[in-house]
Scaffold this motif. Structure first.
Motif, short mmCIF file in Angstrom:
data_model
loop_
_atom_site.label_atom_id
_atom_site.label_comp_id
_atom_site.label_asym_id
_atom_site.label_seq_id
_atom_site.Cartn_x
_atom_site.Cartn_y
_atom_site.Cartn_z
N ASP A 130 0.84 -1.21 0.00
CA ASP A 130 0.00 0.00 0.00
C ASP A 130 0.87 1.25 0.00
O ASP A 130 0.53 2.25 -0.64
N SER A 131 1.99 1.19 0.74
CA SER A 131 2.84 2.37 0.82
C SER A 131 3.43 2.68 -0.55
O SER A 131 3.65 3.84 -0.90
N ARG A 132 3.65 1.63 -1.35
CA ARG A 132 4.15 1.86 -2.71
C ARG A 132 3.07 2.53 -3.55
O ARG A 132 3.35 3.39 -4.39
N ASN A 133 1.82 2.14 -3.34
CA ASN A 133 0.73 2.82 -4.05
C ASN A 133 0.58 4.26 -3.59
O ASN A 133 0.21 5.14 -4.37
N LEU A 134 0.90 4.48 -2.32
CA LEU A 134 0.85 5.84 -1.78
C LEU A 134 1.87 6.72 -2.50
O LEU A 134 1.59 7.87 -2.87
N ILE A 135 3.06 6.16 -2.74
CA ILE A 135 4.09 6.88 -3.49
C ILE A 135 3.57 7.22 -4.89
O ILE A 135 3.71 8.34 -5.37
N THR A 136 2.94 6.23 -5.53
CA THR A 136 2.38 6.45 -6.87
C THR A 136 1.34 7.58 -6.83
O THR A 136 1.30 8.45 -7.69
N HIS A 137 0.50 7.56 -5.79
CA HIS A 137 -0.51 8.61 -5.64
C HIS A 137 0.14 9.99 -5.47
O HIS A 137 -0.35 10.96 -6.03
N LEU A 138 1.21 10.04 -4.71
CA LEU A 138 1.91 11.31 -4.49
C LEU A 138 2.53 11.80 -5.80
O LEU A 138 2.44 12.97 -6.15
N ILE A 139 3.16 10.86 -6.55
CA ILE A 139 3.78 11.23 -7.83
C ILE A 139 2.72 11.72 -8.81
O ILE A 139 2.93 12.66 -9.56
N GLU A 140 1.54 11.10 -8.77
CA GLU A 140 0.49 11.45 -9.73
C GLU A 140 -0.38 12.61 -9.22
O GLU A 140 -1.44 12.90 -9.80
N ASN A 141 0.05 13.26 -8.14
CA ASN A 141 -0.66 14.43 -7.59
C ASN A 141 -2.10 14.15 -7.20
O ASN A 141 -2.98 14.98 -7.41
N LYS A 142 -2.37 12.99 -6.66
CA LYS A 142 -3.73 12.66 -6.24
C LYS A 142 -3.95 12.97 -4.76
O LYS A 142 -5.06 12.96 -4.27
N ILE A 143 -2.87 13.23 -4.06
CA ILE A 143 -2.92 13.58 -2.64
C ILE A 143 -1.62 14.30 -2.30
O ILE A 143 -0.62 14.11 -3.00
N LYS A 144 -1.65 15.16 -1.27
CA LYS A 144 -0.41 15.86 -0.89
C LYS A 144 0.17 15.23 0.36
O LYS A 144 -0.54 14.81 1.25
#
Lengths: 54, 315
Positions: free
Chosen positions: B79-93
């Motif tokens: 999940d933490s890897r998906n969190l990184i992806t979300h951060l890279i894709e600007n879906k969350i700050k």
């Protein structure tokens, strides 16, 4: 696409500039030859039920 | 696992009380003994319901997309890897988040638990090594590694990549002999065998889209399968439509999938759709040397150009 079972020569990629007429015709001929050799595509073709098959 | 649960409760109460976050996303016991469900704790009282065990199969990053509030979130390694992806894709700050990291020893496969049980399961206890399955009139202990989900057996990152606080000591990472043995098996087949293999694999699919809804990568406002102008793919359970759906979903997830296994865990028909996404992971690793969600600074494989990108498929 090949991973899910499409034949190797069915799908082609090429990079051809608008100034490369000869390359374009060569590639087009190669593609059609290879695809002809494989015969009609039966995969990823959507068939609707007919009266006969129902 | 009780230690994890206690620690999650403790951290959640603390950050909710201090006003660091508005809500903590975690898990609570589900209505079935072998399922834990996503849960949002909004108060210290709610935080009492939080748990963590081998039944927390969903990926909570799925619920982060475009949220504006401050969030505490419980993440496993994947999940933490998906969190990184979300951060890279600007879906969350990053500033919005308080990340509670769980060093994970894997999740239990639903089907395996059910196969071991001699009746309805009322509870599943997990101490990181042994799983105790309890039900009416039976109690069974099984070694955890025997009932792991398929994706947990080939997991490359059990400890969270990014976190504010860990709930326990880091666990040793797995040593895997051949990570992609399953994909290689399919690659060795002839085209027709492969075609039949995937036809069989998807034959039970009802297009319920549970896999898509469970996936943190699938956050498009309108998914291509729901679009009707233009209609990219038919909406029936016709064989070709089903294949098109699974194939396109895999392409959309290429270079982003972390193999968290939420899709398979959510599937009511037990379809192994990870064969598609795992092929994209394998290709990414082999051709681009890229692993999704391992580094905040690295752009995804399909988002950057390198002079030595493989291009032998272009004639």
């Amino acid at each position: 696409m090949e991973f899910v079972g499409l034949e190797e020569d069915r799908l082609h990629f090429s990079w051809i500039s608008s100034a490369e007429a000869i390359k374009f015709s060569d590639v087009a001929n190669q593609v059609s030859e290879k695809v002809k050799a494989l015969g009609p595509n039966k995969k990823f073709v959507k068939r609707y039920p007919t009266k006969d098959t129902d | 696992m009780d230690a994890y649960t206690d620690k999650i409760k403790e951290i959640s109460k603390k950050i909710l009380k201090e006003g660091k976050v508005d809500v903590v996303m975690g898990f609570r016991k589900g209505t079935l003994g072998y399922m834990s469900e996503p849960y949002m704790a909004k108060s210290e009282k709610d935080a009492e319901n939080l748990v963590f065990d081998c039944n927390c199969r969903m990926n909570l990053v799925n619920y982060l997309t475009n949220r504006k509030d401050k969030i505490g979130i419980v993440v496993k390694g994947c999940d933490s890897r998906n969190l990184i992806t979300h951060l890279i894709e600007n879906k969350i700050k990053r500033e919005q988040l308080y990340i509670i990291g769980v060093p994970c020893t894997g999740l239990a496969d639903k089907a395996s638990l059910l196969a071991h049980a001699d009746g309805e399961i009322t509870s599943v206890e997990d101490d990181n090594e042994t799983i105790t399955i309890k039900g009416e009139g039976f109690e069974k202990k099984v070694v955890k590694t025997e009932v792991l989900q398929a994706n947990c057996k080939t997991c490359i990152k059990r400890n969270p990549v990014i976190f504010d606080e860990l709930v326990g000591e880091e666990v040793p990472e797995l040593e895997i002999e051949n990570r992609f043995a399953d994909v290689e098996k399919v690659e060795k087949m002839s085209p027709d065998e492969r075609w039949n293999f995937f036809g069989e694999l998807l034959s039970e699919c009802t297009r319920c889209y549970a896999c898509r809804n469970a996936c943190p990568l699938c956050y498009c406002p309108t998914c291509f399968v729901d679009e009707s102008r233009p209609q990219w793919v038919g909406k029936s359970d016709n064989e070709t439509d089903v294949q098109t759906y699974h194939l396109l979903r895999a392409f959309h997830d290429a270079g982003r999938c972390t193999d968290c296994g939420a899709c398979e865990a959510a599937c009511p028909m037990d379809i192994k759709m990870r064969y598609f996404t795992r092929k994209t992971i394998k290709d990414c690793v082999e051709k681009f040397g890229f692993e999704a969600g391992m580094d905040l600074e690295q752009r995804p494989a399909l988002d950057q150009y390198k002079i030595n990108d493989p291009n032998e498929f272009i004639k």
